[in-house]
Design an enzyme around this catalytic site. Structure first.
Site, PDB file in Angstrom:
ATOM      1  N   GLN A 107      -8.979 -23.769 -34.869  1.00 47.88           N
ATOM      2  CA  GLN A 107      -9.584 -24.977 -35.436  1.00 47.88           C
ATOM      3  C   GLN A 107     -10.904 -25.280 -34.724  1.00 47.88           C
ATOM      4  O   GLN A 107     -10.981 -25.276 -33.500  1.00 47.88           O
ATOM      5  CB  GLN A 107      -8.607 -26.159 -35.290  1.00 47.88           C
ATOM      6  CG  GLN A 107      -9.076 -27.458 -35.911  1.00 47.88           C
ATOM      7  CD  GLN A 107      -9.202 -27.392 -37.431  1.00 47.88           C
ATOM      8  OE1 GLN A 107      -8.484 -26.643 -38.097  1.00 47.88           O
ATOM      9  NE2 GLN A 107     -10.120 -28.156 -37.976  1.00 47.88           N
ATOM     10  N   LYS A 161      -2.351 -28.538 -42.523  1.00 48.44           N
ATOM     11  CA  LYS A 161      -2.271 -27.089 -42.744  1.00 48.44           C
ATOM     12  C   LYS A 161      -0.848 -26.603 -42.512  1.00 48.44           C
ATOM     13  O   LYS A 161      -0.304 -25.826 -43.301  1.00 48.44           O
ATOM     14  CB  LYS A 161      -3.215 -26.347 -41.779  1.00 48.44           C
ATOM     15  CG  LYS A 161      -4.666 -26.412 -42.188  1.00 48.44           C
ATOM     16  CD  LYS A 161      -5.576 -25.835 -41.110  1.00 48.44           C
ATOM     17  CE  LYS A 161      -7.014 -26.177 -41.444  1.00 48.44           C
ATOM     18  NZ  LYS A 161      -7.966 -25.948 -40.360  1.00 48.44           N
ATOM     19  N   ASP A 180     -10.081 -17.478 -41.888  1.00 47.55           N
ATOM     20  CA  ASP A 180     -11.240 -18.352 -42.077  1.00 47.55           C
ATOM     21  C   ASP A 180     -12.437 -17.582 -42.651  1.00 47.55           C
ATOM     22  O   ASP A 180     -13.381 -18.193 -43.149  1.00 47.55           O
ATOM     23  CB  ASP A 180     -11.682 -18.951 -40.736  1.00 47.55           C
ATOM     24  CG  ASP A 180     -11.212 -20.373 -40.533  1.00 47.55           C
ATOM     25  OD1 ASP A 180     -11.071 -21.094 -41.544  1.00 47.55           O
ATOM     26  OD2 ASP A 180     -11.004 -20.770 -39.372  1.00 47.55           O
TER      27      ASP A 180
HETATM   28  N1  GUN Z   1     -12.978 -27.332 -38.946  1.00 43.58           N
HETATM   29  C1  GUN Z   1     -13.430 -27.908 -40.084  1.00 43.58           C
HETATM   30  N2  GUN Z   1     -13.301 -27.056 -41.120  1.00 43.58           N
HETATM   31  C2  GUN Z   1     -12.777 -25.919 -40.621  1.00 43.58           C
HETATM   32  C3  GUN Z   1     -12.380 -24.686 -41.209  1.00 43.58           C
HETATM   33  O1  GUN Z   1     -12.533 -24.433 -42.401  1.00 43.58           O
HETATM   34  N3  GUN Z   1     -11.840 -23.775 -40.362  1.00 43.58           N
HETATM   35  C4  GUN Z   1     -11.699 -24.018 -39.041  1.00 43.58           C
HETATM   36  N4  GUN Z   1     -11.176 -23.056 -38.283  1.00 43.58           N
HETATM   37  N5  GUN Z   1     -12.033 -25.148 -38.462  1.00 43.58           N
HETATM   38  C5  GUN Z   1     -12.561 -26.089 -39.258  1.00 43.58           C
END
Ligand code: GUN
Length: 291
Positions: free
Chosen positions: A99, A55, A122
């Site tokens: 996350q 990311k 998100d």
């Molecule tokens: N962990 C796995 N997929 C995601 C996501 O799309 N967002 C977040 N914050 N954590 C994740």
């Protein structure tokens, strides 16, 4: 029937990122600063570390600023809440992503609710979930958005399609169902307690598989010509190797029946981060009034 068209998530995500990079450059020129995304990682989960690194790299490549905050696995709820409060107040931060999964000792729901909905890239905050449900402008969860963009890459209008979503998570199943409803699909959400699941899936012109069970959806569940979007990323054992990745759909079986199908890897996966960048730019634009 001919083999299904492969939906190339990698190429579609690349094109989307190029677009976003253009928008990010225009934003930075007008705002006098780049759009900023803060990513919070608690603990040492190896998969999460890989995602967070990816990311950060893609955020910078798109011309945005990436800020990473790492907390130890034994961090207190109060420390995390204080960090979120600080990021909420920071005007140079447009998006906040915590996350998941968080360590068991932390209350993930409370953390998500503490994020300013305007920075919730998100789309997990109940305010954004509610706005999605009522059709108001909102930040939309990244993986569901990626699924819909991939389906539309082979069928620009989804109007009137029978869509079956397998899985009812807050992160994928429920929001993707809302997005498909907004695209005028007739939507069924199936799950582990659904009776006659294969027959339910056989009705679908569009299948979204998001259950996290390797190759659960079989080829003979797929209606000939259907669009199949596979959200699963499951590592399964393989002789002598570190395992291979498979989706929630038995790919080789399904590709001889479907009209179009996403591979794993290279389907939905690459779209998720591209959609995160899109949400960050959108949040930046909305917060500042810079289109
Ligand atoms: N962990 C796995 N997929 C995601 C996501 O799309 N967002 C977040 N914050 N954590 C994740």
């Amino acid at each position: 029937m001919a083999e299904a068209k492969l939906i190339d998530g990698k190429a579609i995500a690349e094109a989307l990122r190029r677009d976003i990079a253009g928008g990010a450059a225009r934003f930075a020129a007008k705002a006098g600063r780049p759009a900023g995304l803060a990513v919070v990682l608690v603990g040492e989960d190896p998969a999460s570390q890989v995602y967070v690194k990816s990311k950060a790299r893609q955020t910078v490549e798109a011309g945005m600023r990436s800020i990473e905050h790492r907390l130890p696995a034994d961090a207190a709820q109060g420390d995390l809440m204080a960090l979120i409060a600080r990021l909420n107040r920071d005007d140079a931060i447009d998006g906040i992503l915590v996350q998941l999964p968080l360590p068991q000792s932390l209350d993930a729901g409370a953390v998500i609710e503490a994020i300013d909905p305007a920075k919730d890239v998100d789309g997990f905050h109940p305010v954004n979930a509610g706005r999605l449900m009522t059709g108001a402008p909102s930040l939309v969860p990244c993986t569901p958005l990626g699924c819909v963009l991939l389906a539309k890459s082979v069928s620009p209008s989804l109007r009137g399609l029978e869509a079956v979503v397998v899985g009812r998570s807050n992160i994928v199943g429920k929001p993707v169902a809302q997005l498909l409803l907004a695209e005028d699909c007739t939507v069924t959400i199936a799950h582990s307690r659904t009776r006659d699941l294969p027959d339910v899936v056989r009705r679908a012109d569009l299948v979204v598989a998001a259950v996290g069970r390797p190759e659960m959806v079989r080829g003979d569940w797929i209606k000939p010509g259907a669009i199949v979007i596979d959200v699963g990323i499951n590592r399964v054992a393989q002789d002598g190797g570190k395992g291979r990745l498979v989706g929630d759909v038995a790919f080789e079986e399904a590709r001889s029946v479907a009209g179009a199908i996403t591979p794993v890897p290279g389907g939905v996966g690459p779209m998720t981060i591209a959609c995160l960048l899109r949400n960050t730019l959108e949040a930046a634009g909305r917060r500042t009034g810079i289109a």
